[in-house]
Design a protein around this motif. Sequence first.
Motif, PDB file in Angstrom:
ATOM      1  N   GLN A   5      -3.260  -0.717   3.101  1.00 37.38           N
ATOM      2  CA  GLN A   5      -2.600  -0.444   4.379  1.00 37.38           C
ATOM      3  C   GLN A   5      -3.541  -0.742   5.552  1.00 37.38           C
ATOM      4  O   GLN A   5      -3.125  -1.331   6.555  1.00 37.38           O
ATOM      5  CB  GLN A   5      -2.150   1.011   4.415  1.00 37.38           C
ATOM      6  CG  GLN A   5      -1.106   1.356   3.354  1.00 37.38           C
ATOM      7  CD  GLN A   5      -0.717   2.820   3.373  1.00 37.38           C
ATOM      8  OE1 GLN A   5      -0.302   3.349   4.410  1.00 37.38           O
ATOM      9  NE2 GLN A   5      -0.850   3.489   2.239  1.00 37.38           N
TER      10      GLN A   5
ATOM     11  N   LEU B  58      -4.826   1.869  -2.519  1.00 38.71           N
ATOM     12  CA  LEU B  58      -3.545   1.835  -1.801  1.00 38.71           C
ATOM     13  C   LEU B  58      -3.725   2.052  -0.297  1.00 38.71           C
ATOM     14  O   LEU B  58      -3.190   1.275   0.505  1.00 38.71           O
ATOM     15  CB  LEU B  58      -2.589   2.865  -2.403  1.00 38.71           C
ATOM     16  CG  LEU B  58      -2.193   2.602  -3.867  1.00 38.71           C
ATOM     17  CD1 LEU B  58      -1.282   3.709  -4.384  1.00 38.71           C
ATOM     18  CD2 LEU B  58      -1.518   1.252  -4.002  1.00 38.71           C
TER      19      LEU B  58
ATOM     20  N   GLY C 157       0.791  -1.221   0.000  1.00 40.38           N
ATOM     21  CA  GLY C 157       0.000   0.000   0.000  1.00 40.38           C
ATOM     22  C   GLY C 157       0.825   1.273   0.000  1.00 40.38           C
ATOM     23  O   GLY C 157       0.377   2.306  -0.507  1.00 40.38           O
TER      24      GLY C 157
END
Length: 402
Positions: A372, A368, A296
């Motif tokens: 995470q 992205l 990410g």
Amino acid sequence: MSKALISSTAGLGTRAKGITLILAQILPVMAIVSLFPAIPKLFAEFGDRPGAGFLIPAIVTIPSLVCAIFAPIAGIISDRFGRRKSFIMGLAVYVLAGIAPLFLDSLEAILASRAILGIAEAFAITISSALIGDYFEDDRHRWTSWVGVATSVAGTALIVTGGVLADVSWRGPFAVYLAALPALFMAILVIDEPRKTPRPEGSAVALLGFPWRAAFVIAPVTLITSVLYYVEPLNIARVLDMRGAGSSTQIGIIQAATSIAYIGGAFLYRRLHELAVGRLLAIAGVFIAIGQVIIGRGVDWQTVAFGATIQQIGGGMIIPVLLAWGQSMLPLEQRGRGMGIWATAFFAGTFVCSPLVSLVTSATGGLLPAMQVMGVITLLFALAAPFIVPAPGRKSTQALKA
């Protein structure tokens, strides 16, 4: 092979039986990845049909959905009527349903054949999982680790093969299902009913019903683990594309390179298999979490590929850990039904993962940051795993089997 040798190994695990069961474990991978390259050709052939935008992708996904639904039924049938007959029947139907689209022209007929393939897949994966536990007992960790290795290697090879056959025709990738014939022939030759351990007459253990307590622990943990496991496989190609990895062929090569670490994870499980299941899931989860966060946060495709490699180490541990755990917690007489529940939980993760990631993507503003967030969630699960999954002490094992 002499009759004496066959008699001496009747009902017991042998190398030939183990290889046959590993081949059967590859079948769900075959059902999905071999058709990825054919999707554009399928749209070119059937794209003008009503509902094509939903129906054509369903050609790829419907076997896993049907497998998740029918796996417990397959397990119950194998427990009641025998592993061997049920397993061979499942493999035979798998081959026939798999190659059926080579001769079908109707999109609806193809979808029906794919649904039947999913039922056959439920028998193949559920019973092969149960038989690994039946035949190999304390040595099951060695064979479940080879399942991880085989599915990784086969997945890469099948994507390439499917691409080559798709260049010939949209029907081409369906010929891949002929590769299931060796598993069918080997099953006919070497698979037999597992040998039951003799028990004293009137033993209380023999009177126990299905271990629902064990199932109610195994199923939710497997489902959660499966969802977190699938985040990377289902999204890594998009992230690599966003970070400039190049063409689809180049992205495929990068994915194949990172999947080598998956094999390393499977062998790492073999080294650590004596640890408690909760600790093994924690170790795998930490690798997956770190990898997802790096993916990410990666600013270029090289960094993303590095993160994927770390994730694959943890991914390579997941299937062997979960398989061996489920097999060890369930008695032979009920293992078919139990592994059916396990298969339902694991394959349901495929369908839960995508909408969950989409939801997190909408909440965080992009794929992205979603990767995470999923990495952080995975890390929290890894930290909790030793407390969620009971240690293999005598009391906890007896309680779960009660």
